[in-house]
Write an enzyme that holds these catalytic residues in place. Structure first.
Site, PDB file in Angstrom:
ATOM      1  N   LYS A 188       0.873  -1.187   0.000  1.00 35.47           N
ATOM      2  CA  LYS A 188       0.000   0.000   0.000  1.00 35.47           C
ATOM      3  C   LYS A 188       0.910   1.236   0.000  1.00 35.47           C
ATOM      4  CE  LYS A 188      -1.855   3.091   2.073  1.00 35.47           C
ATOM      5  NZ  LYS A 188      -1.712   4.541   1.709  1.00 35.47           N
ATOM      6  N   THR A 243       5.489   8.044  13.598  1.00 38.70           N
ATOM      7  CA  THR A 243       5.369   7.304  14.853  1.00 38.70           C
ATOM      8  C   THR A 243       3.896   7.186  15.256  1.00 38.70           C
ATOM      9  OG1 THR A 243       7.583   7.947  15.510  1.00 38.70           O
ATOM     10  CG2 THR A 243       6.087   7.343  17.292  1.00 38.70           C
ATOM     11  N   GLY A 246       2.435   4.487  13.226  1.00 35.83           N
ATOM     12  CA  GLY A 246       3.068   3.247  13.700  1.00 35.83           C
ATOM     13  C   GLY A 246       2.315   2.658  14.883  1.00 35.83           C
ATOM     14  N   GLU A 263       9.436   1.153  10.997  1.00 35.46           N
ATOM     15  CA  GLU A 263      10.501   2.145  10.767  1.00 35.46           C
ATOM     16  C   GLU A 263       9.833   3.496  10.900  1.00 35.46           C
ATOM     17  OE1 GLU A 263      13.511   1.336  10.276  1.00 35.46           O
ATOM     18  OE2 GLU A 263      13.559  -0.589   9.218  1.00 35.46           O
ATOM     19  N   CYS A 297      13.638  10.253   6.835  1.00 34.04           N
ATOM     20  CA  CYS A 297      13.468   9.855   8.233  1.00 34.04           C
ATOM     21  C   CYS A 297      14.773  10.012   9.003  1.00 34.04           C
ATOM     22  CB  CYS A 297      12.917   8.449   8.327  1.00 34.04           C
ATOM     23  SG  CYS A 297      13.758   7.283   7.301  1.00 34.04           S
ATOM     24  N   GLU A 396       9.474  15.869  14.891  1.00 34.16           N
ATOM     25  CA  GLU A 396       9.898  15.641  13.514  1.00 34.16           C
ATOM     26  C   GLU A 396       9.158  16.606  12.595  1.00 34.16           C
ATOM     27  OE1 GLU A 396       8.865  11.865  11.548  1.00 34.16           O
ATOM     28  OE2 GLU A 396      10.929  11.815  10.827  1.00 34.16           O
TER      29      GLU A 396
HETATM   30  P1  NAP Z   1       1.953   8.527   7.608  1.00 34.27           P
HETATM   31  O1  NAP Z   1       0.565   8.993   7.790  1.00 34.27           O
HETATM   32  O2  NAP Z   1       2.631   7.841   8.712  1.00 34.27           O
HETATM   33  O3  NAP Z   1       1.964   7.627   6.293  1.00 34.27           O
HETATM   34  C1  NAP Z   1       2.718   6.465   6.051  1.00 34.27           C
HETATM   35  C2  NAP Z   1       1.836   5.410   5.391  1.00 34.27           C
HETATM   36  O4  NAP Z   1       0.865   4.925   6.321  1.00 34.27           O
HETATM   37  C3  NAP Z   1       1.043   5.910   4.202  1.00 34.27           C
HETATM   38  O5  NAP Z   1       0.952   4.899   3.237  1.00 34.27           O
HETATM   39  C4  NAP Z   1      -0.300   6.197   4.845  1.00 34.27           C
HETATM   40  O6  NAP Z   1      -1.356   6.274   3.946  1.00 34.27           O
HETATM   41  C5  NAP Z   1      -0.429   5.023   5.771  1.00 34.27           C
HETATM   42  N1  NAP Z   1      -1.410   5.202   6.834  1.00 34.27           N
HETATM   43  C6  NAP Z   1      -1.900   6.356   7.354  1.00 34.27           C
HETATM   44  N2  NAP Z   1      -2.798   6.094   8.322  1.00 34.27           N
HETATM   45  C7  NAP Z   1      -2.890   4.752   8.417  1.00 34.27           C
HETATM   46  C8  NAP Z   1      -3.647   3.860   9.235  1.00 34.27           C
HETATM   47  N3  NAP Z   1      -4.504   4.315  10.159  1.00 34.27           N
HETATM   48  N4  NAP Z   1      -3.485   2.533   9.074  1.00 34.27           N
HETATM   49  C9  NAP Z   1      -2.631   2.057   8.165  1.00 34.27           C
HETATM   50  N5  NAP Z   1      -1.896   2.845   7.351  1.00 34.27           N
HETATM   51  C10 NAP Z   1      -2.020   4.176   7.483  1.00 34.27           C
HETATM   52  O7  NAP Z   1       2.831   9.700   7.161  1.00 34.27           O
HETATM   53  P2  NAP Z   1       2.326  10.984   6.353  1.00 34.27           P
HETATM   54  O8  NAP Z   1       0.920  11.356   6.647  1.00 34.27           O
HETATM   55  O9  NAP Z   1       2.620  10.695   4.967  1.00 34.27           O
HETATM   56  O10 NAP Z   1       3.296  12.076   6.942  1.00 34.27           O
HETATM   57  C11 NAP Z   1       3.040  12.626   8.240  1.00 34.27           C
HETATM   58  C12 NAP Z   1       4.325  12.748   9.016  1.00 34.27           C
HETATM   59  O11 NAP Z   1       4.902  11.471   9.210  1.00 34.27           O
HETATM   60  C13 NAP Z   1       5.424  13.520   8.322  1.00 34.27           C
HETATM   61  O12 NAP Z   1       5.301  14.875   8.462  1.00 34.27           O
HETATM   62  C14 NAP Z   1       6.637  12.969   8.983  1.00 34.27           C
HETATM   63  O13 NAP Z   1       6.882  13.610  10.197  1.00 34.27           O
HETATM   64  C15 NAP Z   1       6.291  11.547   9.241  1.00 34.27           C
HETATM   65  N6  NAP Z   1       6.851  10.645   8.214  1.00 34.27           N
HETATM   66  C16 NAP Z   1       7.920   9.896   8.541  1.00 34.27           C
HETATM   67  C17 NAP Z   1       8.475   9.055   7.598  1.00 34.27           C
HETATM   68  C18 NAP Z   1       9.649   8.216   7.899  1.00 34.27           C
HETATM   69  O14 NAP Z   1      10.217   7.628   6.999  1.00 34.27           O
HETATM   70  N7  NAP Z   1      10.044   8.101   9.129  1.00 34.27           N
HETATM   71  C19 NAP Z   1       7.944   8.989   6.322  1.00 34.27           C
HETATM   72  C20 NAP Z   1       6.834   9.763   6.009  1.00 34.27           C
HETATM   73  C21 NAP Z   1       6.301  10.574   6.979  1.00 34.27           C
HETATM   74  P3  NAP Z   1      -1.740   7.752   3.401  1.00 34.27           P
HETATM   75  O15 NAP Z   1      -0.694   8.073   2.438  1.00 34.27           O
HETATM   76  O16 NAP Z   1      -3.035   7.605   2.740  1.00 34.27           O
HETATM   77  O17 NAP Z   1      -1.783   8.663   4.583  1.00 34.27           O
END
Ligand code: NAP
Ligand code: MG
Length: 493
Positions: A188, A243, A246, A263, A297, A396
């Site tokens: 996904k 996180t 996560g 991660e 990250c 972050e």
């Molecule tokens: P995110 O929400 O954690 O997204 C990562 C993945 O998880 C995406 O495929 C997302 O889908 C999915 N997801 C979201 N909610 C979920 C749920 N309830 N159950 C299962 N999967 C779910 O990250 P983001 O919204 O893209 O970014 C938000 C913040 O996360 C950033 O500003 C940053 O601080 C952090 N981030 C960290 C990393 C890293 O590598 N450590 C990478 C990206 C973001 P959707 O795309 O549809 O939301």
């Protein structure tokens, strides 16, 4: 500006419209719904992709389950699996221009950087293509009248949920080990960047991965992502992202106690000592935070500088940063692209305002760059006078924002470096060998770089301490995540 024209393969794929890959077939969402994918350099809609939901996840997991049960992949001769995975790596490399343009349009990243990432994505498959022939079991030292051996078997159906910062590379980190160790998977991708994941699903078929072994479901996190994390027929989830999400994945995994590796985020310290090679430290620290517009990250977002060199270092860092050229991804003079979405733009500029309110000083950047049109451009920004307890030093930001913190001596540097909920990575700049090792051992993080920042290699295990997650990807340790051990007892009496 040296704008790059989109090649016909890319236009054709975008016009497609792109479809999910389920059971080896191009598939629309069961609901028939789609969602928009935007180009962050212009804010304009690029294309639409299926809005996969529970029913689509169910179909994808079902296909993967059938593939696991009939062993169409795990039952192939290991050497044959090697051949197929190697070919997939080659196909990625052969299509590097197409994939890089897609990635650049979808995420905004500079084309040269996207090309490097596509090369790395190919390397990840090449690396894992070596593994199928090297998965051994053991014999155990039990009593003489028994004989015990272990088998390392695939886990089964593996779900991968990935972010938008390195879309294809993150996809390969999930799919390649899953396949190398004989599993089937459902991927996904992030809603912001679904395009190269779909291409990966197509290229896997072209390379000879049997239908149903790699499934790609596009959709939203709280729909498709949640359905995958909760699904009772999924044996393992590998997640990369925030996180906060996560935690949700961990809760969702409760349904069937599936295995989880996470991660997560980071607030990685980049420590500069007075005995460092200043030129290298300035350049390395700059790329450490501003590469991919800070959306990494492991971004070195807390720059810890020894007070004896603080002023000299920050002025050199600011000067170098001002020379980075902000621009659209498909321009070969661009050094730093936009952030990925309007939501991220708001988030990042919100943190810049917060930093000012907290009393830190902006020495360069600090604004949205409006002269570049409607794209989501943020100037690379450096804060000085940051205290480690400020929110801009603890949370972050995931954007081009560096927080410079003054420290005194090795012990204080280690203490401040560790004073965070995260523990993903750290870097140390010094020419003193003992100091380098002392700091590397003192830091609580999954990766420490000495005189560099951000290096990765498929052979090197990667993962977090503390709230940066658990489990390791890549390298020899990834075998633990994608296999399970069976002990077989023979009674010789
Ligand atoms: P995110 O929400 O954690 O997204 C990562 C993945 O998880 C995406 O495929 C997302 O889908 C999915 N997801 C979201 N909610 C979920 C749920 N309830 N159950 C299962 N999967 C779910 O990250 P983001 O919204 O893209 O970014 C938000 C913040 O996360 C950033 O500003 C940053 O601080 C952090 N981030 C960290 C990393 C890293 O590598 N450590 C990478 C990206 C973001 P959707 O795309 O549809 O939301
Ligand atoms: Mg999200």
């Amino acid at each position: 500006m040296a704008h790059i024209d989109v090649i016909p393969e890319v236009s054709k794929f975008i016009e497609g419209p792109p479809k999910m890959v389920i059971g080896g077939k191009p598939t629309d969402a069961a609901s028939g719904e789609t969602f928009e994918v935007r180009d962050p350099s212009t804010g304009k809609v690029l294309t639409e992709v299926p809005r996969g939901g529970m029913a689509d996840i169910d179909a994808a997991v079902g296909s993967a389950r059938v593939a696991v049960e009939d062993k169409r992949w795990s039952g192939l001769r290991p050497g044959k699996r090697t051949e197929v995975l190697f070919k997939l790596g080659e196909l990625i490399k052969r299509n590097i221009n197409e994939l890089a343009q897609l990635e650049s349009l979808d995420s905004g990243k500079p084309i040269g950087i996207a090309q490097g990432e596509m090369w790395m994505a190919g390397e990840v498959f090449r690396y894992y293509s070596g593994w199928p022939t090297k998965v051994y079991g053991e014999t155990n030292p039990t009593a003489e009248d028994t004989f015990v051996y272990t088998l390392r078997e695939p886990v089964g159906v593996c779900g991968g949920i990935i972010p938008w910062n390195f879309p294809l590379v993150m996809a390969t980190w999930k799919v390649a080990p899953a396949l190398a160790f004989g599993n089937a998977c459902v991927l996904k991708p992030a809603e912001q960047t679904p395009l190269t994941a779909i291409r990966l699903g197509e290229l896997a078929l072209e390379a000879g991965v049997p239908e149903g072994v790699v499934n790609v479901v596009t959709g939203f996190g709280d729909e498709a992502g949640q359905a995958l994390a909760q699904h009772e027929d999924v044996d393992k989830i590998a997640f990369t992202g925030s996180t906060e999400v996560g935690r949700k994945i961990l809760h969702a995994s409760e349904s069937n106690l599936k295995r989880v590796t996470l991660e997560l985020g980071g607030k990685s310290p980049n420590i500069v000592f007075p005995d460092a090679n200043m030129k290298r430290a300035v350049k390395g620290s700059m790329f450490g935070i501003f590469l991919n517009s800070g959306q990494v990250c492991t971004a070195g977002s807390r720059i810890l500088v020894d007070s004896s060199i603080h002023d000299e270092f920050v002025s050199a860092l600011a000067e170098a940063t001002q020379q980075m050229k902000l621009g659209p991804g498909l321009d070969d003079e661009t050094g730093i692209g936009p952030v990925v979405s309007e939501e991220q733009l708001e988030r990042v500029t919100g943190y810049i305002d917060l930093g000012r309110t907290e009393g830190a000083e902006v020495i360069t950047g600090g604004e949205r760059a409006v002269d570049l049109g409607d794209g989501y451009f943020v100037q690379p920004t450096i804060f000085t006078g940051v205290r480690n307890e400020m929110r801009i030093a603890q949370e972050e930001i995931f954007g081009p924002v560096a927080a410079v913190i003054e420290v005194s001596g090795v012990d204080e540097a280690i203490e401040v470096a560790n004073n965070t909920i995260y523990g993903l990575a750290a870097s140390v700049w010094t020419s003193d060998l003992s100091k380098a090792h002392r700091v590397a051992q003192g830091i609580r993080a999954g990766t420490v770089w000495v005189n560099g920042h951000g290096m990765v290699d498929p052979s090197v295990s990667f993962g977090g301490y503390k709230q940066s997650g658990f489990g390791r990807e890549l390298g020899v340790h990834s075998m633990e995540a994608y296999t399970q051990v069976k002990s077989v007892w023979l009674n010789l009496k």
